[in-house]
Design a protein around this motif. Structure first.
Motif, PDB file in Angstrom:
ATOM      1  N   VAL A   1       0.848  -1.198   0.000  1.00  0.00           N
ATOM      2  CA  VAL A   1       0.000   0.000   0.000  1.00  0.00           C
ATOM      3  C   VAL A   1       0.882   1.246   0.000  1.00  0.00           C
ATOM      4  CG1 VAL A   1      -1.722   1.306   1.307  1.00  0.00           C
ATOM      5  CG2 VAL A   1      -1.874  -1.187   1.195  1.00  0.00           C
ATOM      6  N   GLN A   2       1.946   1.217   0.833  1.00  0.00           N
ATOM      7  CA  GLN A   2       2.860   2.379   0.868  1.00  0.00           C
ATOM      8  C   GLN A   2       3.508   2.584  -0.492  1.00  0.00           C
ATOM      9  OE1 GLN A   2       5.750   1.483   3.893  1.00  0.00           O
ATOM     10  NE2 GLN A   2       4.151   1.070   5.403  1.00  0.00           N
ATOM     11  N   PHE A   3       3.888   1.460  -1.120  1.00  0.00           N
ATOM     12  CA  PHE A   3       4.529   1.541  -2.428  1.00  0.00           C
ATOM     13  C   PHE A   3       3.565   2.178  -3.445  1.00  0.00           C
ATOM     14  CE2 PHE A   3       5.142  -0.393  -6.627  1.00  0.00           C
ATOM     15  CZ  PHE A   3       6.422   0.029  -6.909  1.00  0.00           C
ATOM     16  N   ASN A   4       2.329   1.687  -3.463  1.00  0.00           N
ATOM     17  CA  ASN A   4       1.341   2.220  -4.414  1.00  0.00           C
ATOM     18  C   ASN A   4       1.070   3.697  -4.153  1.00  0.00           C
ATOM     19  OD1 ASN A   4       0.919  -0.142  -5.809  1.00  0.00           O
ATOM     20  ND2 ASN A   4      -0.664  -0.861  -4.400  1.00  0.00           N
ATOM     21  N   GLU A   5       1.081   4.065  -2.857  1.00  0.00           N
ATOM     22  CA  GLU A   5       0.805   5.442  -2.487  1.00  0.00           C
ATOM     23  C   GLU A   5       1.860   6.385  -3.072  1.00  0.00           C
ATOM     24  OE1 GLU A   5       0.784   6.697   1.832  1.00  0.00           O
ATOM     25  OE2 GLU A   5      -1.221   5.847   1.576  1.00  0.00           O
ATOM     26  N   LYS A   6       3.119   5.950  -2.968  1.00  0.00           N
ATOM     27  CA  LYS A   6       4.206   6.824  -3.412  1.00  0.00           C
ATOM     28  C   LYS A   6       4.363   6.831  -4.931  1.00  0.00           C
ATOM     29  CE  LYS A   6       7.313   5.277  -0.115  1.00  0.00           C
ATOM     30  NZ  LYS A   6       8.680   5.082   0.330  1.00  0.00           N
ATOM     31  N   ARG A   7       4.065   5.696  -5.563  1.00  0.00           N
ATOM     32  CA  ARG A   7       4.393   5.560  -6.996  1.00  0.00           C
ATOM     33  C   ARG A   7       3.165   5.445  -7.878  1.00  0.00           C
ATOM     34  NH1 ARG A   7       9.533   6.623  -5.304  1.00  0.00           N
ATOM     35  NH2 ARG A   7      10.272   4.997  -3.929  1.00  0.00           N
ATOM     36  N   GLY A   8       2.008   5.915  -7.366  1.00  0.00           N
ATOM     37  CA  GLY A   8       0.748   5.744  -8.096  1.00  0.00           C
ATOM     38  C   GLY A   8       0.789   6.288  -9.517  1.00  0.00           C
ATOM     39  N   LEU A   9       1.411   7.462  -9.679  1.00  0.00           N
ATOM     40  CA  LEU A   9       1.425   8.075 -11.008  1.00  0.00           C
ATOM     41  C   LEU A   9       2.217   7.225 -12.000  1.00  0.00           C
ATOM     42  CD1 LEU A   9       0.707  10.570 -12.765  1.00  0.00           C
ATOM     43  CD2 LEU A   9       2.950  11.453 -12.184  1.00  0.00           C
ATOM     44  N   TYR A  10       3.413   6.807 -11.558  1.00  0.00           N
ATOM     45  CA  TYR A  10       4.224   5.984 -12.456  1.00  0.00           C
ATOM     46  C   TYR A  10       3.482   4.681 -12.782  1.00  0.00           C
ATOM     47  CZ  TYR A  10       7.915   8.718 -10.047  1.00  0.00           C
ATOM     48  OH  TYR A  10       8.666   9.694  -9.471  1.00  0.00           O
ATOM     49  N   LEU A  11       2.857   4.112 -11.755  1.00  0.00           N
ATOM     50  CA  LEU A  11       2.163   2.835 -11.978  1.00  0.00           C
ATOM     51  C   LEU A  11       1.047   3.009 -13.002  1.00  0.00           C
ATOM     52  CD1 LEU A  11       1.961   1.427  -8.325  1.00  0.00           C
ATOM     53  CD2 LEU A  11       3.406   0.635 -10.192  1.00  0.00           C
ATOM     54  N   GLY A  12       0.304   4.130 -12.895  1.00  0.00           N
ATOM     55  CA  GLY A  12      -0.776   4.388 -13.843  1.00  0.00           C
ATOM     56  C   GLY A  12      -0.239   4.480 -15.268  1.00  0.00           C
ATOM     57  N   VAL A  13       0.830   5.256 -15.427  1.00  0.00           N
ATOM     58  CA  VAL A  13       1.422   5.430 -16.761  1.00  0.00           C
ATOM     59  C   VAL A  13       1.945   4.088 -17.273  1.00  0.00           C
ATOM     60  CG1 VAL A  13       3.393   6.458 -17.985  1.00  0.00           C
ATOM     61  CG2 VAL A  13       2.038   7.856 -16.417  1.00  0.00           C
TER      62      VAL A  13
ATOM     63  N   VAL B   1      14.300   4.970 -10.248  1.00  0.00           N
ATOM     64  CA  VAL B   1      13.439   5.331  -9.115  1.00  0.00           C
ATOM     65  C   VAL B   1      13.939   4.510  -7.925  1.00  0.00           C
ATOM     66  CG1 VAL B   1      11.080   5.303  -8.219  1.00  0.00           C
ATOM     67  CG2 VAL B   1      11.478   5.760 -10.651  1.00  0.00           C
ATOM     68  N   PRO B   2      14.344   5.173  -6.857  1.00  0.00           N
ATOM     69  CA  PRO B   2      14.895   4.396  -5.741  1.00  0.00           C
ATOM     70  C   PRO B   2      13.787   3.680  -4.959  1.00  0.00           C
ATOM     71  CG  PRO B   2      14.940   6.757  -5.258  1.00  0.00           C
ATOM     72  CD  PRO B   2      14.298   6.609  -6.591  1.00  0.00           C
ATOM     73  N   ILE B   3      13.769   2.374  -5.040  1.00  0.00           N
ATOM     74  CA  ILE B   3      12.698   1.620  -4.356  1.00  0.00           C
ATOM     75  C   ILE B   3      13.322   0.715  -3.309  1.00  0.00           C
ATOM     76  CG2 ILE B   3      10.795  -0.018  -4.683  1.00  0.00           C
ATOM     77  CD1 ILE B   3      10.755   0.979  -7.613  1.00  0.00           C
ATOM     78  N   PRO B   4      12.989   0.919  -2.029  1.00  0.00           N
ATOM     79  CA  PRO B   4      13.537   0.031  -1.000  1.00  0.00           C
ATOM     80  C   PRO B   4      13.136  -1.427  -1.284  1.00  0.00           C
ATOM     81  CG  PRO B   4      12.286   1.848  -0.019  1.00  0.00           C
ATOM     82  CD  PRO B   4      12.071   1.919  -1.497  1.00  0.00           C
TER      83      PRO B   4
ATOM     84  N   THR C   1       9.633  -5.996  -2.957  1.00  0.00           N
ATOM     85  CA  THR C   1       9.178  -7.353  -2.615  1.00  0.00           C
ATOM     86  C   THR C   1       7.668  -7.346  -2.362  1.00  0.00           C
ATOM     87  OG1 THR C   1      11.286  -7.682  -1.544  1.00  0.00           O
ATOM     88  CG2 THR C   1       9.591  -9.274  -0.998  1.00  0.00           C
ATOM     89  N   ALA C   2       7.196  -6.282  -1.744  1.00  0.00           N
ATOM     90  CA  ALA C   2       5.763  -6.197  -1.432  1.00  0.00           C
ATOM     91  C   ALA C   2       4.951  -6.055  -2.720  1.00  0.00           C
ATOM     92  CB  ALA C   2       5.505  -5.000  -0.516  1.00  0.00           C
ATOM     93  N   PHE C   3       5.461  -5.258  -3.663  1.00  0.00           N
ATOM     94  CA  PHE C   3       4.764  -5.091  -4.945  1.00  0.00           C
ATOM     95  C   PHE C   3       4.693  -6.439  -5.672  1.00  0.00           C
ATOM     96  CE2 PHE C   3       5.108  -3.859  -9.555  1.00  0.00           C
ATOM     97  CZ  PHE C   3       3.824  -3.356  -9.687  1.00  0.00           C
ATOM     98  N   LEU C   4       5.803  -7.175  -5.620  1.00  0.00           N
ATOM     99  CA  LEU C   4       5.800  -8.512  -6.232  1.00  0.00           C
ATOM    100  C   LEU C   4       4.727  -9.378  -5.563  1.00  0.00           C
ATOM    101  CD1 LEU C   4       7.067 -10.732  -8.031  1.00  0.00           C
ATOM    102  CD2 LEU C   4       8.690 -11.185  -6.192  1.00  0.00           C
ATOM    103  N   HIS C   5       4.647  -9.294  -4.232  1.00  0.00           N
ATOM    104  CA  HIS C   5       3.695 -10.139  -3.512  1.00  0.00           C
ATOM    105  C   HIS C   5       2.246  -9.837  -3.924  1.00  0.00           C
ATOM    106  CE1 HIS C   5       2.712 -13.043  -0.503  1.00  0.00           C
ATOM    107  NE2 HIS C   5       1.855 -12.220   0.065  1.00  0.00           N
ATOM    108  N   LEU C   6       1.977  -8.560  -4.088  1.00  0.00           N
ATOM    109  CA  LEU C   6       0.628  -8.152  -4.525  1.00  0.00           C
ATOM    110  C   LEU C   6       0.241  -8.906  -5.796  1.00  0.00           C
ATOM    111  CD1 LEU C   6      -1.212  -5.790  -3.526  1.00  0.00           C
ATOM    112  CD2 LEU C   6      -0.135  -4.355  -5.237  1.00  0.00           C
ATOM    113  N   TRP C   7       1.210  -9.018  -6.712  1.00  0.00           N
ATOM    114  CA  TRP C   7       0.946  -9.660  -8.000  1.00  0.00           C
ATOM    115  C   TRP C   7       1.051 -11.177  -7.930  1.00  0.00           C
ATOM    116  CZ3 TRP C   7      -1.438  -8.099 -12.222  1.00  0.00           C
ATOM    117  CH2 TRP C   7      -1.666  -6.729 -12.368  1.00  0.00           C
TER     118      TRP C   7
END
Ligand code: HEM
Length: 406
Positions: free
Chosen positions: A119-131, A245-248, A253-259
């Motif tokens: 959720v934190q990842f999506n919150e910060k990177r929502g715009l990039y994810l949309g594009v 884009v610096p991603i911790p 790992t959390a974004f991968l888990h979502l998918w």
């Protein structure tokens, strides 16, 4: 060597020849499957090539619904089932009720902590994810030959705006804070998509036009599912890395888990779902990159996608910008395959300005109010895009009842 069907042998001379100039590039072949199930979330498995695996539970069920005329009823009843935690509505045939009750269960390996981090990842990177979902994954789907043909000749291929709004719903639902929580919708969306895919597997083989061009007898194998899956999270993560884009690690790992959870809920077997990013990249190298190629159907679909803004500005600005973005994200080869013209102004602007735009956005991220305000803005854009695509109607993912009519 993979078995060659009788129909395939009959087609080889005719259909490929008819594709004319495209035939050389469309013959890009998938490599033999050698990805080990040891690298999967299951950690073990038979290692069968997923090209020969479909959905043994949903496929016979939906075939039977279509054959016995119950699919319209199921679609109608399921329209009111929208939230993960909601009980199934009354009126479903018993076999559908039983299937969904099983299919809606999250896998035993789901990690709520990782989902919370996502959720934190999506919150910060929502715009990039949309594009990236819209333009990198969406346009890439048009150069995945099996997907392009399946989409083009299925019922939804005749109304791409409606179809995209349904696909965008999945992209929207997976990005919400409560995606897999009882109040969210991602479980419902994934299960309904599983039913829709099972419908396509039953119906497309009855389409003479699909049969004439498709190399496979039954569409949407588990291998095809993984190819499309890689066009989503793997492509997005590759692009974010390319943009520096610096991603911790815990967030990636959390974004991968979502998918990973999405893949399971879409009916992909755990033994094919990569456990780590390095396994995902290794699998994508094997199954996604080598199959990308143009097809007449994919070119037609790409053109429809680039025309989506036509209602707003007659395509004057939106088409060149979307085309230029596609070239920027997917590269010259794919843009040329899709016959997207070069746009000197926009191509140059994106090359020079996108990097600094990301750098500024990232530099401001540590400010206390940045993540929530980015999210508000991005969420507004996500909702607006979905509203435009759905023309203000409720979006219902349903079992298709036929193939493309014309
Ligand atoms: C339908 C997502 C893989 C072909 C859908 C829908 C969604 C979706 C959300 C519902 C939209 C609609 O009904 O129009 C996904 C995801 C995939 C995946 C997330 C993988 C992770 C594939 C693959 C193919 C495919 C591999 C073909 C090779 C189709 C077709 C439809 C469909 C033909 C039905 C369109 C119609 O309504 O006629 N998919 N899909 N999908 N998908 Fe997929």
């Amino acid at each position: 060597m993979e078995p060659v069907s009788r129909r395939r042998m009959l087609q080889v001379g005719g259909a490929l020849g008819a594709l004319g100039a495209l035939s050389a590039t469309t013959s890009a072949q998938a490599a033999p499957w050698s990805w080990s199930p040891m690298g999967s979330v299951a950690g073990a498995g038979a290692g069968t090539d997923p090209r020969w695996v479909w959905d043994e539970e949903a496929d016979p069920l939906v075939a039977s619904l279509l054959d016995r005329g119950d699919a319209p009823l199921v679609n109608r009843v399921l329209r009111t089932w929208t939230r993960n935690g909601q009980p199934l509505p009354d009126g479903l045939p018993a076999d559908v009720h039983q299937f969904i009750q099983r299919a809606r269960q999250l896998p035993s390996w789901v990690d709520q902590g990782k989902l919370a981090t996502a959720v934190q990842f999506n919150e910060k990177r929502g715009l990039y994810l949309g594009v990236l979902y819209g333009l990198a994954s969406g346009m890439m789907s048009t150069v995945i030959p099996k997907e392009a043909r399946a989409v083009y000749y299925s019922e939804g291929g005749a109304d791409m705006k409606d179809r995209i709004s349904k696909t965008a719903k999945l992209g929207y639902d997976i990005g919400t804070a409560n995606a897999y929580q009882p109040t969210g919708s991602m479980i419902v969306t994934a299960v309904k998509t599983r039913l829709a895919h099972a419908g396509v597997r039953h119906l497309l083989p009855q389409s003479p036009r699909w049969v004439a061009v498709a190399p496979e007898d039954i569409p949407i194998s588990q291998r095809d599912m993984m190819v499309t899956w890689h066009s989503l999270p793997t492509t997005v993560m590759r692009q974010l890395n390319a943009w520096r884009v610096p991603i911790p690690t815990r967030e990636s790992t959390a974004f991968l888990h979502l998918w990973q959870v999405a893949a399971h809920m879409l009916g992909i077997k755990d033994e094919y779902i990569p456990a780590t990013w390095s396994e995902a990249n290794a699998q994508a190298d094997q199954v996604l990159d080598p199959v990308l190629a143009p097809t007449p159907e994919g070119i037609a679909l790409a053109d429809i996608l680039l025309d989506l803004g036509k209602e707003i500005d007659a395509g004057i600005l939106s088409k060149p910008i979307l085309g230029s973005f596609t070239r920027f994200l997917l590269g010259n080869q794919i843009a040329n395959w899709l016959q997207i013209p070069r746009e000197p102004l926009w191509d140059t602007l994106l090359q020079t300005a996108w990097g600094p735009f990301i750098a500024v956005r990232e530099a401001l991220l540590p400010l206390p109010l940045a993540p929530p305000s980015y999210w508000l803005f991005d969420e507004f854009l996500r909702k607006l895009a979905l509203l435009f695509l759905s023309e203000g109607q409720q979006i219902n993912i349903e079992i298709p009842l036929g193939n493309r009519p014309s």
